[in-house]
Structures are given as C-alpha cells and as structure tokens.
Scaffold this active site. Structure first.
Site, mmCIF file in Angstrom:
data_model
loop_
_atom_site.group_PDB
_atom_site.id
_atom_site.type_symbol
_atom_site.label_atom_id
_atom_site.label_comp_id
_atom_site.label_asym_id
_atom_site.label_seq_id
_atom_site.Cartn_x
_atom_site.Cartn_y
_atom_site.Cartn_z
ATOM 1 N N LYS A 9 -13.374 17.348 4.315
ATOM 2 C CA LYS A 9 -13.274 16.170 3.142
ATOM 3 C C LYS A 9 -13.765 15.032 3.440
ATOM 4 C CE LYS A 9 -9.843 18.800 1.322
ATOM 5 N NZ LYS A 9 -8.127 18.709 0.630
ATOM 6 N N TYR A 49 -12.644 21.276 -8.784
ATOM 7 C CA TYR A 49 -11.581 21.500 -8.485
ATOM 8 C C TYR A 49 -11.274 21.835 -10.131
ATOM 9 C CZ TYR A 49 -9.713 20.327 -3.571
ATOM 10 O OH TYR A 49 -10.079 20.493 -2.434
ATOM 11 N N ASN A 112 -6.698 15.567 3.528
ATOM 12 C CA ASN A 112 -5.675 16.771 4.992
ATOM 13 C C ASN A 112 -7.014 17.420 5.304
ATOM 14 O OD1 ASN A 112 -6.744 18.162 2.553
ATOM 15 N ND2 ASN A 112 -4.428 19.117 2.382
ATOM 16 N N HIS A 115 -10.440 21.660 3.619
ATOM 17 C CA HIS A 115 -10.105 22.523 2.645
ATOM 18 C C HIS A 115 -11.005 23.856 3.176
ATOM 19 C CE1 HIS A 115 -10.874 24.755 -1.816
ATOM 20 N NE2 HIS A 115 -11.940 24.967 -1.588
ATOM 21 N N GLU A 126 -16.578 29.167 -4.760
ATOM 22 C CA GLU A 126 -16.000 28.188 -4.609
ATOM 23 C C GLU A 126 -18.016 27.951 -3.878
ATOM 24 O OE1 GLU A 126 -13.280 27.115 -2.074
ATOM 25 O OE2 GLU A 126 -12.302 26.934 -3.902
#
Ligand code: GDP
Length: 137
Positions: A9, A49, A112, A115, A126
């Site tokens: 990310k 998302y 975080n 993914h 995805e």
C-alpha cells in the site's frame, strides 16, 4: 495451484518497505508471477474496495489508497491465499502475530502496509482489476 493479489500500500512504498516486504514473500516461498507499480485514482480505489462501500472508513481508506504509488503483485502457489494472509498478519497491527508483515511494519489499522485477497472469488476479481492474462507468468 491458486493465485492471490498482493498490494504494498502507499504507506509501505512511501516508507521504503518494498524491499522488506518482497524479501519476506521470497523467504516464505510465496512465488511472485506478476508485479507493477501504479498510482490509483480515487475512483479506481473506490472500485477496488467496492465491497467496503458501506463501511464507515470507506472514504478514508480510498483517500489513503489513492494517496501515492502502490506495488501490485500476483502470487501463485498451493494454498497461497491463506498462506499469504497468515504472513500479512491481522488487519489491526496490534493483534498481528510475531513474524508477520503487519507486526513488523504497520503503524495504524488503516495504514497497514499490505493487502491480500481473502477468497478465490475476490482474488479472481482483484487480479483482473489490475492485470491482463498477458502480464501474468
Ligand atoms: P484485510 O483483509 O486484513 O485488509 O481487512 P479488511 O478487508 O477488513 O479491510 C480492508 C482494509 O480497510 C484494511 O486492510 C485497512 O486498511 C482498512 N480498515 C479495516 N478496518 C478498519 C477500521 O476499523 N478503520 C479504518 N480506518 N480502516 C480500516
């Protein structure tokens, strides 16, 4: 054989963690079969998302995911979806186990670092969101 989508990310790229994350993937025998860098638009992040549209953090998450470049990868191997999710660690870094990527590097429940797809159907969606068949080894 299974495939999954991995993203480093924007926080991970900004903080110089591309090498660290890739090293952990390689050390854990998670084979990379496609990889590229891109900077998602807000609209592209919202599309990615879409399943989280109703969550209270959707705006913040999609702002974050479109805030800078990210690395997207396809990983391949037996049981790779579960194996990679185990290596990522819990969504909340405070609950992530020792030896996981999020335990080592995450600083925030949203920022975080990584993914990973959570099921074969989401992995298929995805992967096709970012890669054509020609780009995957
Ligand atoms: P994952 O599969 O572990 O990535 O977790 P989820 O699918 O539940 O959530 C997707 C992403 O949304 C997470 O990786 C976080 O970046 C973000 N996120 C999840 N829960 C929260 C939350 O409670 N607050 C905020 N701000 N972001 C969250």
């Amino acid at each position: 054989m299974e495939r999954t989508l991995s993203i480093i990310k924007p926080d991970g790229v900004k903080r110089g963690l591309i090498g660290e994350v890739v090293r952990m993937l390689e050390q854990n025998n998670l084979e990379i079969v496609a990889m590229k860098m891109l900077h998602m638009t807000k609209q592209q992040a919202e599309g990615f998302y879409a399943v989280h549209r109703e969550r209270p953090f959707f705006q913040s998450l999609t702002d974050f995911m479109s805030s800078g470049p990210a690395i997207v990868m396809v990983l391949q191997g037996e049981n790779v979806i579960a194996r990679y999710r185990e290596l990522m660690g819990a969504t909340n870094y405070k609950e992530a186990a020792e030896g996981t990527i999020r335990k080592a590097f995450a600083t925030d429940i949203e920022q975080n670092v990584v993914h990973g797809s959570d099921a074969p159907e989401t992995a298929a969606f995805e992967i096709s969101y970012f890669f054509s068949q020609l780009e995957i080894l």
